[in-house]
Scaffold this motif. Structure first.
Motif, PDB file in Angstrom:
ATOM      1  N   VAL A   1     -15.065 -50.292   0.822  1.00 55.01           N
ATOM      2  CA  VAL A   1     -16.077 -51.330   0.978  1.00 55.01           C
ATOM      3  C   VAL A   1     -17.411 -50.685   0.644  1.00 55.01           C
ATOM      4  O   VAL A   1     -17.893 -49.820   1.375  1.00 55.01           O
ATOM      5  CB  VAL A   1     -16.104 -51.891   2.409  1.00 55.01           C
ATOM      6  CG1 VAL A   1     -17.145 -52.999   2.518  1.00 55.01           C
ATOM      7  CG2 VAL A   1     -14.725 -52.408   2.813  1.00 55.01           C
ATOM      8  N   ALA A   2     -17.998 -51.062  -0.486  1.00 55.00           N
ATOM      9  CA  ALA A   2     -19.233 -50.438  -0.958  1.00 55.00           C
ATOM     10  C   ALA A   2     -20.398 -51.408  -0.878  1.00 55.00           C
ATOM     11  O   ALA A   2     -20.257 -52.599  -1.173  1.00 55.00           O
ATOM     12  CB  ALA A   2     -19.059 -49.938  -2.387  1.00 55.00           C
ATOM     13  N   GLY A   3     -21.557 -50.889  -0.474  1.00 52.54           N
ATOM     14  CA  GLY A   3     -22.747 -51.725  -0.348  1.00 52.54           C
ATOM     15  C   GLY A   3     -23.886 -51.217  -1.205  1.00 52.54           C
ATOM     16  O   GLY A   3     -23.953 -50.025  -1.531  1.00 52.54           O
TER      17      GLY A   3
ATOM     18  N   GLY B   1     -30.615 -54.885   1.915  1.00 51.11           N
ATOM     19  CA  GLY B   1     -31.991 -54.944   2.412  1.00 51.11           C
ATOM     20  C   GLY B   1     -32.498 -53.795   3.246  1.00 51.11           C
ATOM     21  O   GLY B   1     -33.665 -53.434   3.153  1.00 51.11           O
ATOM     22  N   SER B   2     -31.664 -53.205   4.097  1.00 49.54           N
ATOM     23  CA  SER B   2     -32.142 -52.173   5.011  1.00 49.54           C
ATOM     24  C   SER B   2     -30.974 -51.372   5.576  1.00 49.54           C
ATOM     25  O   SER B   2     -29.807 -51.733   5.400  1.00 49.54           O
ATOM     26  CB  SER B   2     -32.911 -52.808   6.174  1.00 49.54           C
ATOM     27  OG  SER B   2     -32.035 -53.598   6.960  1.00 49.54           O
ATOM     28  N   TYR B   3     -31.324 -50.301   6.276  1.00 47.01           N
ATOM     29  CA  TYR B   3     -30.309 -49.493   6.944  1.00 47.01           C
ATOM     30  C   TYR B   3     -29.523 -50.356   7.927  1.00 47.01           C
ATOM     31  O   TYR B   3     -28.293 -50.262   8.007  1.00 47.01           O
ATOM     32  CB  TYR B   3     -30.975 -48.325   7.675  1.00 47.01           C
ATOM     33  CG  TYR B   3     -30.029 -47.542   8.573  1.00 47.01           C
ATOM     34  CD1 TYR B   3     -29.224 -46.546   8.052  1.00 47.01           C
ATOM     35  CD2 TYR B   3     -29.954 -47.828   9.939  1.00 47.01           C
ATOM     36  CE1 TYR B   3     -28.344 -45.836   8.868  1.00 47.01           C
ATOM     37  CE2 TYR B   3     -29.083 -47.126  10.760  1.00 47.01           C
ATOM     38  CZ  TYR B   3     -28.280 -46.128  10.221  1.00 47.01           C
ATOM     39  OH  TYR B   3     -27.413 -45.441  11.038  1.00 47.01           O
TER      40      TYR B   3
ATOM     41  N   VAL C   1     -16.104 -46.290   3.404  1.00 48.73           N
ATOM     42  CA  VAL C   1     -17.413 -46.847   3.055  1.00 48.73           C
ATOM     43  C   VAL C   1     -17.944 -46.179   1.791  1.00 48.73           C
ATOM     44  O   VAL C   1     -17.986 -44.949   1.687  1.00 48.73           O
ATOM     45  CB  VAL C   1     -18.421 -46.658   4.199  1.00 48.73           C
ATOM     46  CG1 VAL C   1     -19.815 -47.105   3.767  1.00 48.73           C
ATOM     47  CG2 VAL C   1     -17.981 -47.436   5.428  1.00 48.73           C
ATOM     48  N   GLY C   2     -18.315 -47.006   0.819  1.00 45.36           N
ATOM     49  CA  GLY C   2     -18.935 -46.516  -0.401  1.00 45.36           C
ATOM     50  C   GLY C   2     -20.344 -47.058  -0.515  1.00 45.36           C
ATOM     51  O   GLY C   2     -20.747 -47.939   0.250  1.00 45.36           O
ATOM     52  N   ALA C   3     -21.106 -46.532  -1.473  1.00 51.85           N
ATOM     53  CA  ALA C   3     -22.496 -46.963  -1.617  1.00 51.85           C
ATOM     54  C   ALA C   3     -22.976 -46.767  -3.041  1.00 51.85           C
ATOM     55  O   ALA C   3     -22.432 -45.940  -3.795  1.00 51.85           O
ATOM     56  CB  ALA C   3     -23.391 -46.176  -0.659  1.00 51.85           C
TER      57      ALA C   3
ATOM     58  N   TRP D   1     -29.818 -44.433   3.580  1.00 48.87           N
ATOM     59  CA  TRP D   1     -28.996 -45.256   4.484  1.00 48.87           C
ATOM     60  C   TRP D   1     -27.652 -44.607   4.761  1.00 48.87           C
ATOM     61  O   TRP D   1     -27.006 -44.919   5.764  1.00 48.87           O
ATOM     62  CB  TRP D   1     -28.766 -46.643   3.887  1.00 48.87           C
ATOM     63  CG  TRP D   1     -30.025 -47.429   3.658  1.00 48.87           C
ATOM     64  CD1 TRP D   1     -31.295 -47.092   4.017  1.00 48.87           C
ATOM     65  CD2 TRP D   1     -30.122 -48.689   2.987  1.00 48.87           C
ATOM     66  NE1 TRP D   1     -32.182 -48.051   3.617  1.00 48.87           N
ATOM     67  CE2 TRP D   1     -31.486 -49.061   2.981  1.00 48.87           C
ATOM     68  CE3 TRP D   1     -29.199 -49.549   2.390  1.00 48.87           C
ATOM     69  CZ2 TRP D   1     -31.948 -50.241   2.416  1.00 48.87           C
ATOM     70  CZ3 TRP D   1     -29.646 -50.727   1.815  1.00 48.87           C
ATOM     71  CH2 TRP D   1     -31.006 -51.071   1.833  1.00 48.87           C
ATOM     72  N   ILE D   2     -27.189 -43.724   3.859  1.00 49.11           N
ATOM     73  CA  ILE D   2     -25.895 -43.072   4.029  1.00 49.11           C
ATOM     74  C   ILE D   2     -25.888 -41.790   3.206  1.00 49.11           C
ATOM     75  O   ILE D   2     -26.677 -41.638   2.264  1.00 49.11           O
ATOM     76  CB  ILE D   2     -24.732 -44.009   3.604  1.00 49.11           C
ATOM     77  CG1 ILE D   2     -23.399 -43.545   4.182  1.00 49.11           C
ATOM     78  CG2 ILE D   2     -24.671 -44.144   2.083  1.00 49.11           C
ATOM     79  CD1 ILE D   2     -22.294 -44.576   4.071  1.00 49.11           C
ATOM     80  N   ASP D   3     -24.986 -40.885   3.555  1.00 44.66           N
ATOM     81  CA  ASP D   3     -24.906 -39.582   2.905  1.00 44.66           C
ATOM     82  C   ASP D   3     -24.383 -39.693   1.466  1.00 44.66           C
ATOM     83  O   ASP D   3     -23.627 -40.608   1.129  1.00 44.66           O
ATOM     84  CB  ASP D   3     -23.969 -38.681   3.722  1.00 44.66           C
ATOM     85  CG  ASP D   3     -23.940 -37.261   3.192  1.00 44.66           C
ATOM     86  OD1 ASP D   3     -22.968 -36.928   2.494  1.00 44.66           O
ATOM     87  OD2 ASP D   3     -24.894 -36.517   3.453  1.00 44.66           O
TER      88      ASP D   3
END
Length: 344
Positions: free
Chosen positions: A218-220, A225-227, A244-246, A255-257
């Motif tokens: 699940v990538a965002g 908009g924000s953390y 979790v992906g980004a 917001w993430i590593d």
């Protein structure tokens, strides 16, 4: 330089603890297509100690020939020793193309070899093709911050070389019992000739995030908009047992590593299911996830490029859609659990 002297496609075969690296198997698949198109042999080059048994795997995954340097001096990877072996083999047999995995070892070795030959090297390639007539390698990769795809050619030198990212090519199905020509090579190289020494191998004990091994991601993106908004991604991932992906923007925003970043400057992934939520779909992100089994995109912008690269697209507000998905997944999973309990 007489190009007529150069013939064949080679893959540098990485290995660890008695196993051929998956990226090398993927490159054998890509190399097989290039070699067939040119009507030439596909060869693997294998360097190490006590590694001849690995040739069986290399043949089964597509190689016609395997060049082997099996000597104690190659027990551990060192740039200088491996480079000398590869240069020795290249000088003898003159391949027109050499492919390396874009790993720490592959990138280190490829750059050293390219400098010494000298020839060109295309790094972090995501697409490969070859001109059937001229033999020119068409190595493509995102450029200018991932906004365009550039195809890079090496017109004046041979061999042509490229490092290729893991997970962007597909390995062939292995043919059990397939064999080929084994060429055993040696090189006169003493320990005192090598300037670096391996004193100790320390295995890392810290557990790293490995989203490239996940079946569901699940990538965002910045569209959340924000953390605080990005926490919605964590909630959906936890509900369905996904990683979790980004996007790059999210990582750069803190917001993430970086270990969670998908794309050209992050990790290439091939999960069974990939959710792209609030991600616009820049090229540098697409190349990192385009081979996923099922891609589901959610974005408010109906013109977002991600919709050209997904199997299912939902135009709408993630903060309205994702909570509904979480609720429905929880309901479906609870029913499945009850059914399994009754049947158990």
């Amino acid at each position: 330089m007489d190009f007529q002297d150069y013939k064949g496609v080679w893959v540098f075969i990485e290995h660890k603890e008695g196993m051929v690296a998956s990226v090398s198997l993927e490159l054998l698949g890509a190399g097989r297509k290039l070699a067939d198109k040119r009507g030439v042999e596909l060869a693997g080059i294998l360097i190490g100690e006590n590694i001849k048994d690995l040739t069986k795997t290399v043949f089964e995954y597509g190689a016609d020939t395997v060049y082997v340097y099996d000597q104690p001096i190659f027990k551990h990877y060192r740039t200088e020793s491996y480079m000398k072996a590869l240069l020795d083999c290249t000088d003898k047999y003159k391949p027109e193309i050499i492919l390396f995995g874009a790993t720490s070892t592959g990138k280190d070795l490829a750059s050293a070899v390219a400098t010494d030959l000298p020839t060109g090297l295309t790094a972090d390639t995501t697409e490969l093709d070859v001109d059937e007539e001229t033999g020119l390698l068409l190595a493509s990769r995102p450029a200018f911050g991932g906004n365009i795809m550039a195809t890079i050619l090496c017109k004046k030198y041979r061999p042509q070389m490229a490092t290729v990212r893991a997970k962007v090519m597909k390995a062939l199905d292995p043919q059990s019992g397939r064999t080929g020509k084994l060429v055993e090579e040696t090189i006169s190289l003493k320990e005192e000739d090598i300037r670096t020494k391996v004193l100790e191998i320390v295995k890392e004990t810290v557990k790293k995030v490995r989203i490239d091994e996940a079946d569901i991601i699940v990538a965002g993106g910045k569209g959340l908009g924000s953390y605080e908004g990005f926490q919605l991604i964590h909630q959906l991932a936890e509900t369905i047992g996904g990683a979790v992906g980004a996007s790059r923007d999210v990582v750069e925003a803190g917001w993430i590593d970086h270990a969670h970043q998908v794309g050209q400057t992050g990790v290439t992934v091939t999960p069974k299911i990939y959710f792209a939520i609030g991600i616009s779909g820049a090229i540098q992100h697409i190349v990192g996830m385009k081979n996923s089994g099922l891609i589901i995109a959610i974005n408010k912008d109906k013109e977002a490029p991600i919709f050209q690269n997904c199997h299912y697209g939902i135009v709408g507000d993630a903060f309205e859609i994702v909570p509904i998905l979480i609720e429905q997944f929880k309901f479906a999973l609870s029913r499945e659990k009850v059914t399994n309990t009754r049947n158990g």
